[in-house]
Design a protein around this motif. Structure first.
Motif, short mmCIF file in Angstrom:
data_model
loop_
_atom_site.label_atom_id
_atom_site.label_comp_id
_atom_site.label_asym_id
_atom_site.label_seq_id
_atom_site.Cartn_x
_atom_site.Cartn_y
_atom_site.Cartn_z
N THR A 1 2.78 14.33 1.95
CA THR A 1 3.77 14.89 2.87
C THR A 1 3.73 14.08 4.15
N PHE A 2 4.88 13.92 4.77
CA PHE A 2 5.01 13.09 5.97
C PHE A 2 5.55 13.95 7.10
N TYR A 3 5.00 13.70 8.29
CA TYR A 3 5.26 14.58 9.44
C TYR A 3 5.72 13.77 10.63
N ALA B 1 8.45 16.41 2.18
CA ALA B 1 7.55 16.80 1.10
C ALA B 1 7.97 16.10 -0.18
N ARG B 2 7.08 15.26 -0.71
CA ARG B 2 7.40 14.62 -1.99
C ARG B 2 7.39 15.64 -3.11
N SER B 3 8.32 15.47 -4.05
CA SER B 3 8.33 16.37 -5.21
C SER B 3 7.56 15.77 -6.37
N TRP C 1 11.14 3.57 4.25
CA TRP C 1 10.27 2.41 4.06
C TRP C 1 9.83 2.33 2.60
N ALA C 2 9.57 3.49 2.02
CA ALA C 2 9.41 3.58 0.57
C ALA C 2 10.25 4.77 0.11
N ALA C 3 10.84 4.64 -1.05
CA ALA C 3 11.70 5.71 -1.58
C ALA C 3 10.85 6.72 -2.34
N HIS C 4 11.11 7.98 -2.08
CA HIS C 4 10.43 9.04 -2.83
C HIS C 4 11.40 10.19 -3.05
N PRO C 5 11.34 10.88 -4.19
CA PRO C 5 12.08 12.14 -4.32
C PRO C 5 11.39 13.22 -3.51
N PRO D 1 0.83 -1.20 0.00
CA PRO D 1 0.00 0.00 0.00
C PRO D 1 0.86 1.25 0.00
N ALA D 2 0.30 2.32 -0.51
CA ALA D 2 1.04 3.58 -0.61
C ALA D 2 1.26 4.21 0.75
N GLN D 3 0.68 3.63 1.81
CA GLN D 3 0.84 4.21 3.15
C GLN D 3 2.28 4.11 3.65
N ALA D 4 3.05 3.22 3.08
CA ALA D 4 4.40 3.01 3.58
C ALA D 4 5.33 4.09 3.05
N HIS D 5 5.98 4.83 3.95
CA HIS D 5 6.87 5.91 3.50
C HIS D 5 8.13 5.93 4.35
N GLY D 6 8.05 6.57 5.50
CA GLY D 6 9.22 6.66 6.36
C GLY D 6 8.94 7.55 7.54
CU LIG Z 1 5.31 6.43 0.23
#
Ligand SMILES: [Cu+2]
Length: 342
Positions: A216-218, A209-211, A137-141, A26-31
């Motif tokens: 956005t993650f807080y 902040a994803r480009s 957890w997931a890679a994003h620019p 799922p897209a919920q995984a970020h960091g």
């Molecule tokens: Cu993500």
């Protein structure tokens, strides 16, 4: 994604299937920021058990669970909000009193807005340069921005934007990273000077902040400027883990064949505190190559072999052991092998 997301079984499957499963995750995984540790990350560290259950001992972490359950702890890397028109929203986007939860619309993270003087804290030195780490957890620019509370912040009241210096004290765009996404051991990192002339308890607020999307993650990282060097207090039932402690590793060949062998390495925590993560290293024999490894992540740099813990065997309660295996093109047992945690 369910609360089972963080269980040993899922983590094992993630590691085994790698990119195949990750692409379907799922897209919920970020960091989330791990140095200085965010509330969700340190409450996860506080509560994680050898069976994969998360049972916080810290009173603030327990209060968070009482308010919004354990799902946010199994998803400590998912404090995000995707409802903005553009990424990076701060004042006027995240409501006062909801900074630490990011007003998340993935899960209810409201427990992490709870006012408490018991949150786990990272002890730092004002003005010193440290290496920040943010789990991948997931890679994003995108761009990481770090904010600090103003002097005179009253931590006995809900955190508001009026409490924050709304100009970041540091920002990093597309910093380097290590490790494969989907692991607690993978992270973005950057060196940054901590704000000068700060004393006592402050909040570092991180915004990723994803480009490439509006997500956005807080996260809130509770810090104390007291001359510390990254020590974390308030996690673990037996007090703060030391920054680095030795573990023990023994290497045993379990089978051989012409031109190769299989070995099992036993990693033991000889201390009286839980160890969170381990790294075993040794020098390979001349011409020796590791062909495969399991229950750990192997790296070979010249003659130096390094194996780091997998997600599911990284937490070693006092006195406990785990194992990893490998095959090589040699039948040589290393003469010295070292182990460090974390
Ligand atoms: Cu993500």
């Amino acid at each position: 994604m369910t609360r089972r997301h963080g269980t040993r079984a899922i983590l094992a499957a993630l590691a085994a299937l790698g990119a195949v499963l990750l692409s379907a995750a799922p897209a919920q995984a970020h960091g989330a920021m791990t140095v200085a540790g965010s509330r969700t990350f340190l409450c996860y560290e506080d509560g994680i058990t050898s069976t994969g259950q998360i049972i916080p001992q810290n009173p603030a972490c327990q209060a968070a669970v009482a308010k919004s359950g354990t799902t946010p702890l199994y998803n400590w890397f998912a404090v995000g909000n995707r409802s903005g028109a553009t990424s990076g929203g701060t004042v006027g986007f995240i409501p006062d009193g909801k900074l630490c939860s990011g007003n998340s619309n993935y899960y209810d993270f409201s427990g992490f807005d709870v006012v408490s003087d018991s949150w786990p804290k990272t002890h730092l030195t004002s003005g010193a340069t440290i290496q920040f780490r943010y789990n991948k957890w997931a890679a994003h620019p995108g761009t990481f921005r770090l904010y600090i509370t103003k002097d005179g912040w009253d931590p006995s009241k809900p955190l508001t934007w009026a409490d924050m210096n709304t100009t970041p004290f540091f920002s990093a765009t597309d910093p380097p990273s290590v490790g494969n996404p989907g692991s607690i051991n993978s992270y973005y990192y950057w060196n940054a000077p901590l704000p000068a002339n700060k004393t006592g308890y402050h909040m570092i607020y991180s915004v990723w902040a994803r480009s490439d999307s509006s997500e956005t993650f807080y996260g809130c990282s509770d810090v104390v400027f007291d001359g510390g060097n990254g020590q974390v207090t308030g996690i673990g039932s037996s007090g703060p883990p030391p920054t680095t402690t030795p573990c023990a590793a023994t290497y045993a060949i379990t089978s051989t064949w012409p031109g190769g062998s299989q070995a099992q390495v036993t990693v033991t925590n000889p201390t009286t505190s839980t160890q969170y993560g381990w790294t075993v290293s040794w020098v390979l024999a001349n011409g020796e190559t590791i062909n495969s490894a399991w229950n750990g992540t192997v790296a070979q740099a010249g003659s130096l072999a390094t194996v780091t813990s997998a997600d599911w065997n990284r937490v070693l309660p006092a006195g406990s052991s785990t194992t990893f295996g490998l095959t090589t093109n040699s039948t040589t047992v290393p003469t010295s092998i070292s182990c460090q945690s974390p």
